[in-house]
Scaffold this active site. Structure first.
Site, PDB file in Angstrom:
ATOM      1  N   TRP A  14       0.831  -1.208   0.000  1.00 12.48           N
ATOM      2  CA  TRP A  14       0.000   0.000   0.000  1.00 12.48           C
ATOM      3  C   TRP A  14       0.864   1.256   0.000  1.00 12.48           C
ATOM      4  O   TRP A  14       0.586   2.210  -0.710  1.00 12.48           O
ATOM      5  CB  TRP A  14      -0.963  -0.043   1.185  1.00 12.48           C
ATOM      6  CG  TRP A  14      -2.084   0.959   1.190  1.00 12.48           C
ATOM      7  CD1 TRP A  14      -2.592   1.542   2.299  1.00 12.48           C
ATOM      8  CD2 TRP A  14      -2.870   1.469   0.097  1.00 12.48           C
ATOM      9  NE1 TRP A  14      -3.624   2.379   1.957  1.00 12.48           N
ATOM     10  CE2 TRP A  14      -3.819   2.357   0.614  1.00 12.48           C
ATOM     11  CE3 TRP A  14      -2.844   1.254  -1.287  1.00 12.48           C
ATOM     12  CZ2 TRP A  14      -4.745   3.042  -0.177  1.00 12.48           C
ATOM     13  CZ3 TRP A  14      -3.762   1.946  -2.085  1.00 12.48           C
ATOM     14  CH2 TRP A  14      -4.698   2.816  -1.527  1.00 12.48           C
ATOM     15  N   GLY A 110     -11.890   3.392   2.104  1.00  9.74           N
ATOM     16  CA  GLY A 110     -12.509   3.151   0.801  1.00  9.74           C
ATOM     17  C   GLY A 110     -11.884   1.971   0.078  1.00  9.74           C
ATOM     18  O   GLY A 110     -10.805   1.499   0.439  1.00  9.74           O
ATOM     19  N   LYS A 164     -14.164  -4.789   7.910  1.00  3.90           N
ATOM     20  CA  LYS A 164     -14.358  -5.502   6.633  1.00  3.90           C
ATOM     21  C   LYS A 164     -13.267  -6.559   6.416  1.00  3.90           C
ATOM     22  O   LYS A 164     -13.475  -7.532   5.709  1.00  3.90           O
ATOM     23  CB  LYS A 164     -14.472  -4.525   5.467  1.00  3.90           C
ATOM     24  CG  LYS A 164     -13.230  -3.710   5.123  1.00  3.90           C
ATOM     25  CD  LYS A 164     -12.245  -4.408   4.197  1.00  3.90           C
ATOM     26  CE  LYS A 164     -10.944  -3.654   4.080  1.00  3.90           C
ATOM     27  NZ  LYS A 164      -9.865  -4.405   3.457  1.00  3.90           N
ATOM     28  N   ASP A 217     -15.831  -0.863   0.520  1.00  7.12           N
ATOM     29  CA  ASP A 217     -14.629  -1.653   0.808  1.00  7.12           C
ATOM     30  C   ASP A 217     -14.974  -3.105   1.158  1.00  7.12           C
ATOM     31  O   ASP A 217     -14.226  -4.031   0.829  1.00  7.12           O
ATOM     32  CB  ASP A 217     -13.859  -0.985   1.959  1.00  7.12           C
ATOM     33  CG  ASP A 217     -12.368  -1.267   1.895  1.00  7.12           C
ATOM     34  OD1 ASP A 217     -11.941  -1.949   0.943  1.00  7.12           O
ATOM     35  OD2 ASP A 217     -11.631  -0.804   2.791  1.00  7.12           O
TER      36      ASP A 217
HETATM   37  N1  NAD Z   1      -2.446  -3.571   0.158  1.00  5.81           N
HETATM   38  C1  NAD Z   1      -3.587  -2.929   0.006  1.00  5.81           C
HETATM   39  O1  NAD Z   1      -4.256  -3.080  -1.021  1.00  5.81           O
HETATM   40  C2  NAD Z   1      -4.078  -1.987   1.073  1.00  5.81           C
HETATM   41  C3  NAD Z   1      -5.058  -1.063   0.750  1.00  5.81           C
HETATM   42  C4  NAD Z   1      -5.557  -0.216   1.738  1.00  5.81           C
HETATM   43  C5  NAD Z   1      -5.047  -0.286   3.032  1.00  5.81           C
HETATM   44  N2  NAD Z   1      -4.077  -1.182   3.318  1.00  5.81           N
HETATM   45  C6  NAD Z   1      -3.562  -1.195   4.691  1.00  5.81           C
HETATM   46  O2  NAD Z   1      -2.243  -0.651   4.708  1.00  5.81           O
HETATM   47  C7  NAD Z   1      -1.466  -1.232   5.761  1.00  5.81           C
HETATM   48  C8  NAD Z   1      -0.175  -1.763   5.179  1.00  5.81           C
HETATM   49  O3  NAD Z   1      -0.531  -2.783   4.255  1.00  5.81           O
HETATM   50  P1  NAD Z   1       0.424  -3.237   3.080  1.00  5.81           P
HETATM   51  O4  NAD Z   1      -0.435  -3.781   2.013  1.00  5.81           O
HETATM   52  O5  NAD Z   1       1.383  -2.178   2.690  1.00  5.81           O
HETATM   53  O6  NAD Z   1       1.189  -4.444   3.822  1.00  5.81           O
HETATM   54  P2  NAD Z   1       2.535  -5.176   3.408  1.00  5.81           P
HETATM   55  O7  NAD Z   1       2.562  -6.444   4.168  1.00  5.81           O
HETATM   56  O8  NAD Z   1       2.680  -5.211   1.919  1.00  5.81           O
HETATM   57  O9  NAD Z   1       3.661  -4.178   3.948  1.00  5.81           O
HETATM   58  C9  NAD Z   1       3.737  -3.741   5.268  1.00  5.81           C
HETATM   59  C10 NAD Z   1       4.957  -2.831   5.385  1.00  5.81           C
HETATM   60  O10 NAD Z   1       5.070  -2.348   6.717  1.00  5.81           O
HETATM   61  C11 NAD Z   1       6.424  -2.430   7.107  1.00  5.81           C
HETATM   62  N3  NAD Z   1       6.504  -2.617   8.550  1.00  5.81           N
HETATM   63  C12 NAD Z   1       6.075  -3.673   9.256  1.00  5.81           C
HETATM   64  N4  NAD Z   1       6.343  -3.490  10.557  1.00  5.81           N
HETATM   65  C13 NAD Z   1       6.953  -2.284  10.663  1.00  5.81           C
HETATM   66  C14 NAD Z   1       7.490  -1.552  11.739  1.00  5.81           C
HETATM   67  N5  NAD Z   1       7.451  -2.018  12.984  1.00  5.81           N
HETATM   68  N6  NAD Z   1       8.046  -0.361  11.470  1.00  5.81           N
HETATM   69  C15 NAD Z   1       8.093   0.111  10.225  1.00  5.81           C
HETATM   70  N7  NAD Z   1       7.612  -0.533   9.154  1.00  5.81           N
HETATM   71  C16 NAD Z   1       7.054  -1.727   9.381  1.00  5.81           C
HETATM   72  C17 NAD Z   1       6.964  -3.658   6.383  1.00  5.81           C
HETATM   73  O11 NAD Z   1       8.364  -3.579   6.264  1.00  5.81           O
HETATM   74  C18 NAD Z   1       6.261  -3.533   5.050  1.00  5.81           C
HETATM   75  O12 NAD Z   1       7.015  -2.716   4.176  1.00  5.81           O
HETATM   76  C19 NAD Z   1      -2.370  -2.302   6.379  1.00  5.81           C
HETATM   77  O13 NAD Z   1      -2.990  -1.767   7.523  1.00  5.81           O
HETATM   78  C20 NAD Z   1      -3.411  -2.582   5.301  1.00  5.81           C
HETATM   79  O14 NAD Z   1      -4.640  -3.034   5.823  1.00  5.81           O
HETATM   80  C21 NAD Z   1      -3.572  -2.017   2.375  1.00  5.81           C
HETATM   81  O1  G3P Z   2      -5.749  -7.287   0.688  1.00  9.63           O
HETATM   82  P1  G3P Z   2      -6.526  -6.842   1.909  1.00  9.63           P
HETATM   83  O2  G3P Z   2      -7.519  -7.877   2.347  1.00  9.63           O
HETATM   84  O3  G3P Z   2      -5.618  -6.361   2.992  1.00  9.63           O
HETATM   85  O4  G3P Z   2      -7.415  -5.575   1.450  1.00  9.63           O
HETATM   86  C1  G3P Z   2      -6.785  -4.458   0.903  1.00  9.63           C
HETATM   87  C2  G3P Z   2      -7.617  -3.186   0.995  1.00  9.63           C
HETATM   88  O5  G3P Z   2      -7.974  -2.901   2.321  1.00  9.63           O
HETATM   89  C3  G3P Z   2      -8.787  -3.136   0.084  1.00  9.63           C
HETATM   90  O6  G3P Z   2      -9.435  -1.874   0.155  1.00  9.63           O
END
Ligand code: NAD
Ligand code: G3P
Length: 298
Positions: A14, A110, A164, A217
Protein backbone atom coordinates in the site's frame (compact mmCIF):
# COMPACT_ATOMS: atom_id res chain seq x y z
CA UNK A 1 10.66 21.30 8.32
CA UNK A 2 10.56 20.70 4.53
CA UNK A 3 7.58 22.91 3.73
CA UNK A 4 5.22 21.59 1.06
CA UNK A 5 7.05 18.25 0.71
CA UNK A 6 5.29 14.92 1.07
CA UNK A 7 6.60 11.49 2.08
CA UNK A 8 5.11 8.03 2.47
CA UNK A 9 6.37 5.99 5.41
CA UNK A 10 6.17 2.21 4.94
CA UNK A 11 7.07 0.66 1.62
CA UNK A 12 4.85 -2.41 1.58
CA UNK A 13 2.17 -2.93 -1.08
CA UNK A 14 0.00 0.00 0.00
CA UNK A 15 2.83 2.38 0.78
CA UNK A 16 4.35 1.80 -2.66
CA UNK A 17 1.00 2.21 -4.43
CA UNK A 18 0.32 5.47 -2.59
CA UNK A 19 3.81 6.69 -3.36
CA UNK A 20 3.21 5.91 -7.04
CA UNK A 21 -0.13 7.76 -7.00
CA UNK A 22 1.18 10.74 -5.05
CA UNK A 23 4.09 11.15 -7.45
CA UNK A 24 1.86 12.18 -10.38
CA UNK A 25 1.37 15.80 -9.37
CA UNK A 26 4.50 16.45 -7.30
CA UNK A 27 7.68 14.84 -6.05
CA UNK A 28 6.84 12.30 -3.35
CA UNK A 29 9.41 10.67 -1.08
CA UNK A 30 9.19 7.22 0.45
CA UNK A 31 10.89 5.57 3.40
CA UNK A 32 10.81 2.21 5.16
CA UNK A 33 12.76 0.36 7.80
CA UNK A 34 14.69 -1.59 5.14
CA UNK A 35 16.17 0.27 2.19
CA UNK A 36 14.34 -0.35 -1.07
CA UNK A 37 15.26 0.40 -4.66
CA UNK A 38 12.44 2.89 -5.29
CA UNK A 39 12.70 6.34 -6.87
CA UNK A 40 12.93 9.09 -4.22
CA UNK A 41 13.62 6.62 -1.41
CA UNK A 42 14.91 8.57 1.60
CA UNK A 43 15.92 7.72 5.15
CA UNK A 44 13.37 8.05 7.93
CA UNK A 45 14.86 11.26 9.27
CA UNK A 46 14.38 12.96 5.91
CA UNK A 47 10.82 11.62 5.55
CA UNK A 48 9.84 12.79 9.04
CA UNK A 49 11.03 16.29 8.26
CA UNK A 50 8.51 16.63 5.41
CA UNK A 51 5.43 18.74 6.10
CA UNK A 52 3.04 16.04 4.83
CA UNK A 53 3.29 12.39 5.83
CA UNK A 54 1.32 9.32 4.73
CA UNK A 55 1.88 6.45 7.15
CA UNK A 56 1.30 2.96 5.71
CA UNK A 57 2.58 0.51 8.28
CA UNK A 58 0.52 -2.34 9.78
CA UNK A 59 -1.91 -1.38 12.54
CA UNK A 60 -0.30 -3.65 15.15
CA UNK A 61 3.08 -1.93 14.71
CA UNK A 62 1.91 1.66 14.96
CA UNK A 63 2.10 2.31 18.69
CA UNK A 64 5.67 1.03 18.96
CA UNK A 65 6.68 2.78 15.76
CA UNK A 66 5.33 6.12 16.96
CA UNK A 67 7.00 5.77 20.36
CA UNK A 68 10.31 4.89 18.81
CA UNK A 69 10.41 7.22 15.83
CA UNK A 70 7.90 10.01 15.84
CA UNK A 71 8.44 13.57 17.03
CA UNK A 72 5.58 15.96 16.36
CA UNK A 73 6.81 19.02 14.54
CA UNK A 74 3.48 20.26 13.20
CA UNK A 75 3.53 17.72 10.33
CA UNK A 76 0.21 16.87 8.71
CA UNK A 77 -0.43 13.16 8.68
CA UNK A 78 -2.64 10.81 6.68
CA UNK A 79 -2.97 7.30 8.10
CA UNK A 80 -3.33 4.52 5.52
CA UNK A 81 -3.59 1.47 7.82
CA UNK A 82 -6.80 -0.51 8.40
CA UNK A 83 -6.95 -2.37 11.68
CA UNK A 84 -7.58 -2.22 15.43
CA UNK A 85 -4.79 -2.88 17.94
CA UNK A 86 -5.31 -6.44 19.21
CA UNK A 87 -3.38 -6.18 22.49
CA UNK A 88 -5.45 -3.25 23.79
CA UNK A 89 -8.55 -3.08 21.57
CA UNK A 90 -7.64 0.57 21.07
CA UNK A 91 -8.54 2.37 17.84
CA UNK A 92 -5.74 3.81 15.74
CA UNK A 93 -7.11 7.34 15.99
CA UNK A 94 -6.85 7.09 19.80
CA UNK A 95 -3.29 5.80 19.58
CA UNK A 96 -2.30 8.58 17.18
CA UNK A 97 -4.02 11.14 19.42
CA UNK A 98 -1.17 10.67 21.93
CA UNK A 99 1.24 12.02 19.34
CA UNK A 100 -0.66 14.22 16.85
CA UNK A 101 -3.53 16.68 17.44
CA UNK A 102 -6.85 16.17 15.64
CA UNK A 103 -6.34 19.23 13.48
CA UNK A 104 -3.23 17.65 11.92
CA UNK A 105 -4.43 14.13 11.14
CA UNK A 106 -6.66 12.26 8.69
CA UNK A 107 -7.41 8.64 7.83
CA UNK A 108 -7.79 7.08 4.37
CA UNK A 109 -10.66 4.69 3.73
CA UNK A 110 -12.51 3.15 0.80
CA UNK A 111 -12.11 0.29 -1.68
CA UNK A 112 -8.51 0.35 -2.83
CA UNK A 113 -6.46 -2.69 -3.78
CA UNK A 114 -2.87 -1.51 -4.01
CA UNK A 115 -2.38 -3.74 -7.08
CA UNK A 116 -4.92 -1.64 -9.01
CA UNK A 117 -3.82 1.76 -7.72
CA UNK A 118 -0.27 1.00 -8.84
CA UNK A 119 -1.63 0.46 -12.37
CA UNK A 120 -3.33 3.90 -12.21
CA UNK A 121 -6.79 2.34 -12.46
CA UNK A 122 -9.60 4.64 -11.27
CA UNK A 123 -10.68 4.54 -7.66
CA UNK A 124 -12.44 6.62 -5.02
CA UNK A 125 -11.10 7.24 -1.53
CA UNK A 126 -12.41 8.99 1.53
CA UNK A 127 -10.06 11.22 3.52
CA UNK A 128 -11.54 11.31 7.01
CA UNK A 129 -10.52 14.03 9.41
CA UNK A 130 -11.98 16.27 12.08
CA UNK A 131 -10.29 19.04 10.13
CA UNK A 132 -11.53 20.00 6.67
CA UNK A 133 -8.15 21.73 6.15
CA UNK A 134 -6.46 18.34 6.25
CA UNK A 135 -8.78 17.13 3.50
CA UNK A 136 -8.24 20.27 1.43
CA UNK A 137 -4.47 20.06 1.71
CA UNK A 138 -4.05 16.32 1.08
CA UNK A 139 -6.71 15.99 -1.62
CA UNK A 140 -4.65 18.31 -3.86
CA UNK A 141 -1.84 15.75 -3.89
CA UNK A 142 -3.97 12.94 -5.31
CA UNK A 143 -3.78 12.20 -9.06
CA UNK A 144 -6.66 12.57 -11.49
CA UNK A 145 -7.44 8.84 -11.49
CA UNK A 146 -8.33 8.97 -7.77
CA UNK A 147 -11.48 10.77 -6.72
CA UNK A 148 -11.38 11.89 -3.10
CA UNK A 149 -14.28 12.55 -0.74
CA UNK A 150 -14.31 14.24 2.63
CA UNK A 151 -15.84 12.86 5.81
CA UNK A 152 -15.61 13.93 9.44
CA UNK A 153 -16.55 10.44 10.66
CA UNK A 154 -13.07 9.26 11.62
CA UNK A 155 -14.26 6.50 13.96
CA UNK A 156 -16.81 5.21 11.42
CA UNK A 157 -14.23 5.00 8.65
CA UNK A 158 -11.76 3.35 10.95
CA UNK A 159 -14.20 0.72 12.16
CA UNK A 160 -15.48 0.01 8.64
CA UNK A 161 -11.96 -0.38 7.21
CA UNK A 162 -10.88 -2.69 10.01
CA UNK A 163 -14.09 -4.73 10.34
CA UNK A 164 -14.36 -5.50 6.63
CA UNK A 165 -11.05 -7.37 6.88
CA UNK A 166 -12.58 -9.79 9.39
CA UNK A 167 -15.65 -10.19 7.19
CA UNK A 168 -13.41 -10.82 4.17
CA UNK A 169 -11.90 -13.75 6.07
CA UNK A 170 -15.45 -15.05 6.70
CA UNK A 171 -16.31 -14.64 3.03
CA UNK A 172 -13.16 -16.48 1.95
CA UNK A 173 -14.14 -19.32 4.26
CA UNK A 174 -17.62 -19.36 2.68
CA UNK A 175 -16.09 -19.63 -0.80
CA UNK A 176 -13.57 -22.24 0.33
CA UNK A 177 -16.36 -24.40 1.74
CA UNK A 178 -18.32 -24.07 -1.55
CA UNK A 179 -21.39 -22.80 0.29
CA UNK A 180 -22.66 -20.99 -2.80
CA UNK A 181 -23.37 -17.40 -3.80
CA UNK A 182 -26.63 -17.17 -1.80
CA UNK A 183 -24.75 -17.93 1.39
CA UNK A 184 -21.94 -15.54 0.51
CA UNK A 185 -24.28 -12.64 -0.29
CA UNK A 186 -26.17 -13.28 2.96
CA UNK A 187 -22.94 -13.34 4.92
CA UNK A 188 -21.72 -10.07 3.38
CA UNK A 189 -25.09 -8.34 3.92
CA UNK A 190 -25.35 -9.50 7.53
CA UNK A 191 -21.70 -8.53 7.97
CA UNK A 192 -22.52 -5.01 6.90
CA UNK A 193 -25.35 -4.86 9.46
CA UNK A 194 -23.00 -6.27 12.09
CA UNK A 195 -20.23 -3.76 11.50
CA UNK A 196 -22.69 -0.90 11.54
CA UNK A 197 -24.12 -2.16 14.86
CA UNK A 198 -20.59 -2.35 16.25
CA UNK A 199 -19.85 1.15 14.94
CA UNK A 200 -23.03 2.58 16.44
CA UNK A 201 -21.74 1.74 19.89
CA UNK A 202 -18.75 4.00 19.22
CA UNK A 203 -20.91 6.78 17.75
CA UNK A 204 -19.97 6.07 14.13
CA UNK A 205 -22.40 7.39 11.51
CA UNK A 206 -24.66 4.94 9.69
CA UNK A 207 -24.00 6.68 6.36
CA UNK A 208 -20.32 5.78 6.61
CA UNK A 209 -21.19 2.07 6.51
CA UNK A 210 -23.41 2.50 3.47
CA UNK A 211 -20.79 4.40 1.46
CA UNK A 212 -17.27 3.82 0.15
CA UNK A 213 -15.67 3.19 3.56
CA UNK A 214 -18.18 0.50 4.56
CA UNK A 215 -20.16 -1.22 1.81
CA UNK A 216 -17.65 -0.15 -0.87
CA UNK A 217 -14.63 -1.65 0.81
CA UNK A 218 -16.54 -4.66 2.14
CA UNK A 219 -17.94 -5.60 -1.29
CA UNK A 220 -14.47 -5.30 -2.79
CA UNK A 221 -12.56 -7.23 -0.18
CA UNK A 222 -15.14 -9.90 0.58
CA UNK A 223 -15.49 -10.84 -3.10
CA UNK A 224 -11.99 -11.19 -4.41
CA UNK A 225 -8.95 -13.40 -4.13
CA UNK A 226 -6.96 -10.18 -4.60
CA UNK A 227 -7.69 -9.61 -0.90
CA UNK A 228 -5.14 -11.07 1.51
CA UNK A 229 -7.82 -11.43 4.17
CA UNK A 230 -10.10 -13.31 1.78
CA UNK A 231 -7.22 -15.64 0.94
CA UNK A 232 -6.69 -16.30 4.66
CA UNK A 233 -10.32 -17.45 4.76
CA UNK A 234 -9.86 -19.68 1.73
CA UNK A 235 -6.84 -21.28 3.38
CA UNK A 236 -8.71 -21.89 6.65
CA UNK A 237 -11.55 -23.56 4.75
CA UNK A 238 -9.00 -25.83 3.08
CA UNK A 239 -7.88 -26.94 6.53
CA UNK A 240 -4.50 -25.19 6.45
CA UNK A 241 -3.07 -23.94 9.74
CA UNK A 242 -3.11 -20.19 10.29
CA UNK A 243 0.66 -20.31 10.76
CA UNK A 244 1.18 -21.86 7.31
CA UNK A 245 -1.31 -19.49 5.66
CA UNK A 246 0.49 -16.44 7.06
CA UNK A 247 3.90 -17.85 6.12
CA UNK A 248 2.73 -18.35 2.54
CA UNK A 249 1.05 -14.93 2.40
CA UNK A 250 4.22 -13.01 3.40
CA UNK A 251 2.13 -9.82 3.68
CA UNK A 252 -0.09 -8.42 6.36
CA UNK A 253 -3.70 -9.66 6.71
CA UNK A 254 -5.05 -7.20 9.26
CA UNK A 255 -8.29 -9.14 9.84
CA UNK A 256 -6.43 -11.82 11.82
CA UNK A 257 -5.43 -9.46 14.63
CA UNK A 258 -8.49 -7.25 14.27
CA UNK A 259 -10.71 -10.27 15.02
CA UNK A 260 -9.10 -10.40 18.46
CA UNK A 261 -9.64 -6.67 18.98
CA UNK A 262 -13.31 -6.92 17.98
CA UNK A 263 -13.83 -9.89 20.29
CA UNK A 264 -12.32 -7.88 23.18
CA UNK A 265 -14.45 -4.82 22.50
CA UNK A 266 -17.65 -6.83 21.86
CA UNK A 267 -17.23 -8.69 25.15
CA UNK A 268 -16.42 -5.51 27.05
CA UNK A 269 -19.37 -3.51 25.70
CA UNK A 270 -21.74 -6.45 25.09
CA UNK A 271 -22.14 -5.84 21.36
CA UNK A 272 -23.69 -8.64 19.30
CA UNK A 273 -21.07 -9.58 16.67
CA UNK A 274 -21.79 -13.20 15.66
CA UNK A 275 -19.76 -13.33 12.42
CA UNK A 276 -16.63 -11.74 13.85
CA UNK A 277 -16.96 -14.04 16.87
CA UNK A 278 -17.00 -17.16 14.67
CA UNK A 279 -14.06 -15.86 12.62
CA UNK A 280 -12.07 -15.46 15.83
CA UNK A 281 -13.02 -19.00 16.93
CA UNK A 282 -11.99 -20.43 13.53
CA UNK A 283 -8.67 -18.55 13.70
CA UNK A 284 -8.22 -20.22 17.08
CA UNK A 285 -8.88 -23.67 15.61
CA UNK A 286 -12.65 -24.23 15.46
CA UNK A 287 -13.84 -26.25 12.46
CA UNK A 288 -15.42 -23.78 9.96
CA UNK A 289 -18.27 -26.22 9.31
CA UNK A 290 -19.20 -26.09 13.00
CA UNK A 291 -19.14 -22.29 12.81
CA UNK A 292 -21.54 -22.41 9.88
CA UNK A 293 -23.96 -24.59 11.87
CA UNK A 294 -23.72 -22.23 14.85
CA UNK A 295 -24.26 -19.13 12.71
CA UNK A 296 -27.39 -20.62 11.11
CA UNK A 297 -28.77 -21.92 14.41
CA UNK A 298 -28.28 -18.73 16.48
N1 NAD B 1 -2.45 -3.57 0.16
C1 NAD B 1 -3.59 -2.93 0.01
O1 NAD B 1 -4.26 -3.08 -1.02
C2 NAD B 1 -4.08 -1.99 1.07
C3 NAD B 1 -5.06 -1.06 0.75
C4 NAD B 1 -5.56 -0.22 1.74
C5 NAD B 1 -5.05 -0.29 3.03
N2 NAD B 1 -4.08 -1.18 3.32
C6 NAD B 1 -3.56 -1.19 4.69
O2 NAD B 1 -2.24 -0.65 4.71
C7 NAD B 1 -1.47 -1.23 5.76
C8 NAD B 1 -0.18 -1.76 5.18
O3 NAD B 1 -0.53 -2.78 4.26
P1 NAD B 1 0.42 -3.24 3.08
O4 NAD B 1 -0.43 -3.78 2.01
O5 NAD B 1 1.38 -2.18 2.69
O6 NAD B 1 1.19 -4.44 3.82
P2 NAD B 1 2.54 -5.18 3.41
O7 NAD B 1 2.56 -6.44 4.17
O8 NAD B 1 2.68 -5.21 1.92
O9 NAD B 1 3.66 -4.18 3.95
C9 NAD B 1 3.74 -3.74 5.27
C10 NAD B 1 4.96 -2.83 5.38
O10 NAD B 1 5.07 -2.35 6.72
C11 NAD B 1 6.42 -2.43 7.11
N3 NAD B 1 6.50 -2.62 8.55
C12 NAD B 1 6.08 -3.67 9.26
N4 NAD B 1 6.34 -3.49 10.56
C13 NAD B 1 6.95 -2.28 10.66
C14 NAD B 1 7.49 -1.55 11.74
N5 NAD B 1 7.45 -2.02 12.98
N6 NAD B 1 8.05 -0.36 11.47
C15 NAD B 1 8.09 0.11 10.23
N7 NAD B 1 7.61 -0.53 9.15
C16 NAD B 1 7.05 -1.73 9.38
C17 NAD B 1 6.96 -3.66 6.38
O11 NAD B 1 8.36 -3.58 6.26
C18 NAD B 1 6.26 -3.53 5.05
O12 NAD B 1 7.01 -2.72 4.18
C19 NAD B 1 -2.37 -2.30 6.38
O13 NAD B 1 -2.99 -1.77 7.52
C20 NAD B 1 -3.41 -2.58 5.30
O14 NAD B 1 -4.64 -3.03 5.82
C21 NAD B 1 -3.57 -2.02 2.37
O1 G3P C 1 -5.75 -7.29 0.69
P1 G3P C 1 -6.53 -6.84 1.91
O2 G3P C 1 -7.52 -7.88 2.35
O3 G3P C 1 -5.62 -6.36 2.99
O4 G3P C 1 -7.42 -5.58 1.45
C1 G3P C 1 -6.79 -4.46 0.90
C2 G3P C 1 -7.62 -3.19 0.99
O5 G3P C 1 -7.97 -2.90 2.32
C3 G3P C 1 -8.79 -3.14 0.08
O6 G3P C 1 -9.44 -1.87 0.16
Amino acid sequence: MRKGQIAVIGAGKWGQALHFALSFKQECFISSRTKKDIKNFVDLEYALSCEYLVIAIPAQEIRAWLKENFKFNNQKVLVASKGIEASSGEFLNDIYANFIPDKNIGFISGPSFAAEVIKALPCALVLNSKSKDIYDEFSKFFPDFIKTYYSKDVIGAEIAGAYKNVLAIASGICEGLNLGKNAQASLIARGLVEMQRFGKHFKAKKATFLGLSGAGDLFLTANSTMSRNYRVGLGLAQGKSLKLILEELKEVAEGVQTATAIEKLSNKYKIYTPIAKEVKLILDGKNPKDSLKDLIKN
